[in-house]
Design a protein around this motif. Structure first.
Motif, short mmCIF file in Angstrom:
data_model
loop_
_atom_site.label_atom_id
_atom_site.label_comp_id
_atom_site.label_asym_id
_atom_site.label_seq_id
_atom_site.Cartn_x
_atom_site.Cartn_y
_atom_site.Cartn_z
N UNK A 1 0.83 -1.17 0.00
CA UNK A 1 0.00 0.00 0.00
C UNK A 1 0.88 1.25 0.00
N UNK A 2 0.49 2.22 -0.76
CA UNK A 2 1.24 3.47 -0.85
C UNK A 2 0.52 4.52 -0.01
N UNK A 3 1.26 5.09 0.92
CA UNK A 3 0.71 6.15 1.76
C UNK A 3 1.14 7.49 1.18
N UNK A 4 0.17 8.39 0.91
CA UNK A 4 0.50 9.67 0.29
C UNK A 4 1.57 10.46 1.03
N UNK A 5 1.54 10.44 2.36
CA UNK A 5 2.54 11.22 3.11
C UNK A 5 3.94 10.63 2.94
N UNK A 6 4.04 9.32 2.80
CA UNK A 6 5.34 8.69 2.55
C UNK A 6 5.85 9.02 1.16
N UNK A 7 4.96 8.95 0.19
CA UNK A 7 5.34 9.30 -1.18
C UNK A 7 5.78 10.76 -1.24
N UNK A 8 5.06 11.63 -0.56
CA UNK A 8 5.41 13.06 -0.54
C UNK A 8 6.82 13.26 0.01
N UNK A 9 7.14 12.59 1.11
CA UNK A 9 8.48 12.71 1.69
C UNK A 9 9.55 12.17 0.75
N UNK A 36 4.33 20.44 -8.06
CA UNK A 36 5.42 19.77 -7.35
C UNK A 36 5.29 20.02 -5.85
N UNK A 37 4.98 21.24 -5.47
CA UNK A 37 4.80 21.57 -4.06
C UNK A 37 3.68 20.74 -3.44
N UNK A 38 2.59 20.58 -4.16
CA UNK A 38 1.48 19.77 -3.65
C UNK A 38 1.87 18.31 -3.51
N UNK A 39 2.67 17.79 -4.45
CA UNK A 39 3.14 16.41 -4.34
C UNK A 39 3.98 16.24 -3.09
N UNK A 40 4.82 17.23 -2.81
CA UNK A 40 5.76 17.14 -1.69
C UNK A 40 5.11 17.38 -0.34
N UNK A 41 3.95 17.96 -0.33
CA UNK A 41 3.24 18.19 0.93
C UNK A 41 2.10 17.19 1.13
N UNK A 42 1.88 16.36 0.14
CA UNK A 42 0.83 15.35 0.24
C UNK A 42 -0.57 15.88 -0.04
N UNK A 43 -0.67 17.10 -0.53
CA UNK A 43 -1.98 17.66 -0.86
C UNK A 43 -2.51 17.16 -2.19
N UNK A 44 -1.62 16.57 -2.99
CA UNK A 44 -2.00 15.98 -4.28
C UNK A 44 -0.97 14.91 -4.60
N UNK A 45 -1.34 14.00 -5.48
CA UNK A 45 -0.44 12.95 -5.94
C UNK A 45 -0.15 13.15 -7.42
N UNK A 46 1.05 12.76 -7.85
CA UNK A 46 1.34 12.84 -9.28
C UNK A 46 0.39 11.92 -10.04
N UNK A 47 0.05 12.30 -11.23
CA UNK A 47 -0.80 11.47 -12.07
C UNK A 47 -0.09 10.15 -12.34
N UNK A 64 11.33 2.31 -6.19
CA UNK A 64 11.95 3.13 -5.16
C UNK A 64 11.14 4.39 -4.92
N UNK A 65 10.63 4.97 -5.98
CA UNK A 65 9.80 6.17 -5.85
C UNK A 65 8.56 5.87 -5.02
N UNK A 66 7.89 4.76 -5.31
CA UNK A 66 6.63 4.45 -4.63
C UNK A 66 6.80 3.86 -3.24
N UNK A 67 7.80 2.98 -3.07
CA UNK A 67 7.91 2.26 -1.80
C UNK A 67 9.21 2.50 -1.06
N UNK A 68 10.17 3.13 -1.68
CA UNK A 68 11.43 3.43 -1.01
C UNK A 68 12.51 2.41 -1.31
N UNK A 69 13.73 2.78 -1.00
CA UNK A 69 14.89 1.94 -1.28
C UNK A 69 14.82 0.63 -0.51
#
Length: 84
Positions: A1-9, A36-47, A64-69
């Motif tokens: 599962x992908x959590x928006x706040x983790x993806x943003x970070x 880009x700012x919204x992606x990084x703050x978790x207010x929106x996700x990239x398409x 790596x982008x979605x789940x991390x290294x």
């Protein structure tokens, strides 16, 4: 599962690691700096259709982008052929 706040970070961390500003990443992606700012703050996700492009801009695999290294390393299997 992908959590928006983790993806943003991860997006923010990977962008900084690559030495890119939000403006530069937005230019590479042909999106607004606000996106880009919204992606990084978790207010929106990239398409979803642009994840390949985002991963390439950040010089990482999509996994790596979605789940991390850590996820990428854990799920990498190596097969050693000992029959030679």
């Amino acid at each position: 599962m992908i959590y928006p706040e983790d993806l943003a970070r991860r997006i923010k961390s990977l962008r900084r690691k690559k030495g890119l500003t939000q403006n530069t990443l937005s230019e590479l992606m042909d999106v607004t700096p606000q996106a880009v700012s919204k992606w990084e703050t978790g207010r929106a996700l990239p398409d979803l259709s642009r994840l390949d492009e985002l991963a390439a801009a950040l010089d990482v695999e999509i996994t790596e982008l979605l789940w991390g290294r850590d996820h990428t390393a854990k799920n990498t299997s190596v097969r050693i052929d000992t029959d030679s």
